[in-house]
Design an enzyme around this catalytic site. Structure first.
Site, PDB file in Angstrom:
ATOM      1  N   PHE A 156       1.480   5.574   2.993  1.00 62.81           N
ATOM      2  CA  PHE A 156       2.594   4.641   3.239  1.00 62.81           C
ATOM      3  C   PHE A 156       3.412   4.425   1.967  1.00 62.81           C
ATOM      4  O   PHE A 156       4.642   4.378   2.011  1.00 62.81           O
ATOM      5  CB  PHE A 156       2.074   3.284   3.720  1.00 62.81           C
ATOM      6  CG  PHE A 156       1.494   3.297   5.098  1.00 62.81           C
ATOM      7  CD1 PHE A 156       1.712   4.362   5.973  1.00 62.81           C
ATOM      8  CD2 PHE A 156       0.727   2.228   5.539  1.00 62.81           C
ATOM      9  CE1 PHE A 156       1.185   4.359   7.253  1.00 62.81           C
ATOM     10  CE2 PHE A 156       0.197   2.211   6.824  1.00 62.81           C
ATOM     11  CZ  PHE A 156       0.425   3.284   7.675  1.00 62.81           C
ATOM     12  N   TYR A 157       2.702   4.267   0.841  1.00 58.89           N
ATOM     13  CA  TYR A 157       3.398   3.982  -0.423  1.00 58.89           C
ATOM     14  C   TYR A 157       4.373   5.103  -0.761  1.00 58.89           C
ATOM     15  O   TYR A 157       5.571   4.863  -0.956  1.00 58.89           O
ATOM     16  CB  TYR A 157       2.354   3.797  -1.535  1.00 58.89           C
ATOM     17  CG  TYR A 157       2.938   3.562  -2.902  1.00 58.89           C
ATOM     18  CD1 TYR A 157       3.624   2.383  -3.188  1.00 58.89           C
ATOM     19  CD2 TYR A 157       2.815   4.512  -3.913  1.00 58.89           C
ATOM     20  CE1 TYR A 157       4.166   2.161  -4.440  1.00 58.89           C
ATOM     21  CE2 TYR A 157       3.351   4.296  -5.166  1.00 58.89           C
ATOM     22  CZ  TYR A 157       4.025   3.123  -5.428  1.00 58.89           C
ATOM     23  OH  TYR A 157       4.566   2.908  -6.675  1.00 58.89           O
ATOM     24  N   VAL A 158       3.871   6.340  -0.786  1.00 59.77           N
ATOM     25  CA  VAL A 158       4.775   7.446  -1.165  1.00 59.77           C
ATOM     26  C   VAL A 158       5.793   7.691  -0.056  1.00 59.77           C
ATOM     27  O   VAL A 158       6.909   8.139  -0.326  1.00 59.77           O
ATOM     28  CB  VAL A 158       4.020   8.744  -1.542  1.00 59.77           C
ATOM     29  CG1 VAL A 158       3.135   8.529  -2.746  1.00 59.77           C
ATOM     30  CG2 VAL A 158       3.237   9.307  -0.387  1.00 59.77           C
TER      31      VAL A 158
END
Ligand SMILES: NC(=O)c1ccc[n+]([C@@H]2O[C@H](COP(=O)([O-])OP(=O)(O)OC[C@H]3O[C@@H](n4cnc5c(N)ncnc54)[C@H](O)[C@@H]3O)[C@@H](O)[C@H]2O)c1
Length: 265
Positions: A156-158
């Site tokens: 999700f972060y990247v």
């Protein structure tokens, strides 16, 4: 007047109370800019007559619009915006042991999108509508080097940072005719900030099949970094201040790695 000539420029930094954002705020203050920090919480250690704290949840449209209007009413201009606020919620797509532990969830997806991606849209729209009036401005989005190559346990972060990269390039094309530059910077492995919490490290270690201790040792060994060390927060701030300045007046629509030569997540 300092070399960067940012004196008196009005610059909003989101998430300026901690980590990279705080370092950017401090660097801009040294350069005598007027700095407005949009964060959830205040950092009382930052003291300067040119520093202003506006409590804001940057994922909330009503708050963003209200606070940007307040800044514009007070200073009659906004020269720069640094969309720095962000969170990292780690997890794996599927935990093969079937327990569901350390797996990504719908709630984490929504939160990641809200804080990391929607905030960049809300802030950029609110601020660019003011910058257009003055036919001038710079927007800098905080990406991550790992968005280019992926990073185990950080889907999700990247993912949100990859979206930011695409929005950066698109909005640089839309806003160029108004003399507004839009850029992103993409730090790699940096000295520790609040982003690397105990829960964050525990999940990342689990997903990567290692221990928290070994995870930390790997950061310290820095074998994946050609320059052989983690980056200093001030090394991100220096680049951001340069890009905000007129020395970078023909630079727009790019994502700059600040990662010591590292190119794999
Ligand atoms: N630290 C790293 O190694 C690293 C590497 C690459 C990219 N980045 C990016 O740099 C940025 C800053 O990260 P950091 O490591 O300094 O993290 P940090 O946790 O130290 O600071 C983040 C700040 O954002 C604020 N914030 C969070 N949610 C907010 C919201 N909804 N509204 C307003 N403020 C909010 C927090 O209160 C905090 O002050 C993030 O976008 C992160 O993705 C960090």
């Amino acid at each position: 007047m300092s070399w960067l000539a940012l004196n008196g420029r009005v610059i909003i930094v989101t998430g300026g109370s901690s980590g990279i954002g705080q370092s950017i705020v401090e660097n801009l203050l040294v350069n005598e800019a007027i700095v407005i920090n949009f964060d959830l919480k205040e950092n009382s250690a930052i003291q300067d007559e040119n520093y202003f704290f506006y409590p804001t949840d940057v994922s909330n449209k009503k708050q963003v619009d209200q606070q940007v209007n307040q800044v514009f009413d007070k200073f009659r201009r906004i020269d720069g915006l640094v969309n720095n606020a962000g969170i990292a919620l780690p997890g794996m797509l599927v935990n093969p042991d079937g327990s569901g532990k350390h797996q990504l969830t719908e709630e984490m997806f929504d939160r990641s999108i809200d804080v990391n991606q929607k905030s960049v849209f809300l802030m950029s729209q609110a601020v660019a509508s003011k910058m257009i009036k003055n036919k001038s401005g710079v927007i800098i989005n905080m990406s991550t080097e790992s968005a280019h190559e992926g990073s185990i346990g950080q889907g999700f972060y990247v993912g949100t940072k990859g979206a930011i990269n695409s929005m950066t390039v698109t909005w640089s094309k839309e806003l160029g005719k108004h003399n507004i530059r839009v850029l992103a910077v993409a730090p790699g492995i940096m000295e520790e900030t609040a982003l690397r919490s105990a829960a964050y490290e525990e999940t990342l270690a689990f997903v990567r099949g290692t221990t928290v201790e070994k995870l930390r040792q790997n950061y310290q060994k820095a074998t994946s970094i050609p320059l052989g060390r983690a980056g200093k927060l001030s090394e991100v701030a220096e680049v951001v201040s340069f890009y905000l300045s007129d020395h970078a007046s023909y630079v727009s629509g790019i994502i700059t790695n600040i990662a010591g030569g590292k190119s794999r997540g």
